[in-house]
Design an enzyme around this catalytic site. Structure first.
Site, PDB file in Angstrom:
ATOM      1  N   CYS A  34      -0.359  -2.901   4.967  1.00  0.00           N
ATOM      2  CA  CYS A  34      -1.802  -3.128   4.868  1.00  0.00           C
ATOM      3  C   CYS A  34      -2.145  -4.241   3.884  1.00  0.00           C
ATOM      4  CB  CYS A  34      -2.496  -1.838   4.441  1.00  0.00           C
ATOM      5  SG  CYS A  34      -2.022  -1.329   2.785  1.00  0.00           S
ATOM      6  N   CYS A 108      -0.459   5.290   1.259  1.00  0.00           N
ATOM      7  CA  CYS A 108      -1.216   4.934   0.054  1.00  0.00           C
ATOM      8  C   CYS A 108      -0.625   5.665  -1.158  1.00  0.00           C
ATOM      9  CB  CYS A 108      -2.687   5.291   0.205  1.00  0.00           C
ATOM     10  SG  CYS A 108      -3.412   4.783   1.779  1.00  0.00           S
TER      11      CYS A 108
HETATM   12 FE1  FES Z   1      -2.734   0.637   2.364  1.00  0.00          FE
HETATM   13 FE2  FES Z   1      -4.246   2.570   1.364  1.00  0.00          FE
HETATM   14  S1  FES Z   1      -4.560   1.519   3.255  1.00  0.00           S
HETATM   15  S2  FES Z   1      -2.603   1.523   0.391  1.00  0.00           S
END
Ligand code: FES
Length: 159
Positions: A34, A108
């Site tokens: 992400c 995360c």
């Molecule tokens: Fe990647 Fe939370 S969406 S760390």
């Protein structure tokens, strides 16, 4: 309150944010999935019994609310622990106060666990972007000078 509301509240009232001067250990990781980044600073102290324990920790994140909430919890949770005790905490342990994370948010919490590992056990860190040496670079400096190992996207943090 459901898990998402708990995360939102924990992120908005997060503790121990910001850089720490004279930290003994620093771990920086970035998510290949992400693009979020997290840096953790740790300062140790020596107890009367000679144990070297974590005195305080702080974090800086260019990440989502879940990463911020878990990082905040982690900085509180590792206080008073030795490095090996802190390393024994899994991402599930670190995120437990938030309740069961949705599947797309599990990484995360893993990012926080990886930052902890990068700071406390850099040689064992399996994270490809782990940087453990205390650095003169701030996280924003690092964002502006990417290594090529981290995919960085600056967006409004999602939940
Ligand atoms: Fe990647 Fe939370 S969406 S760390």
């Amino acid at each position: 309150m459901d898990t998402l509301q708990t995360i939102e509240q924990a992120a908005s009232s997060s503790k121990n944010r910001g850089e720490m001067a004279h930290a003994d250990a620093v771990g920086t990781v970035g998510s290949d999935n992400c693009g979020d980044m997290l840096r953790l600073w740790i300062k140790f102290k020596e107890e009367d019994d000679g144990r070297r324990v974590i005195d305080k920790a702080s974090f800086q994140s260019f990440g989502c609310q879940t990463a911020i909430a878990v990082a905040s919890l982690a900085t509180e949770m590792i206080r008073g622990k030795t490095a090996s005790e802190a390393l024994a905490l899994s991402s599930e342990d670190l995120a437990a106060p938030l309740g069961a994370l949705p599947p797309m948010k599990i990484h995360c919490a893993q990012l926080v666990e990886e930052a902890l590992e990068a700071a406390l056990s850099p040689r064992k860190s399996s994270h490809p972007s782990a940087i453990s040496k205390p650095s003169a670079l701030t996280l924003i400096d690092q964002l502006q000078a990417p290594t090529g190992k981290i995919n960085i996207r600056l967006t409004t943090p999602p939940l």
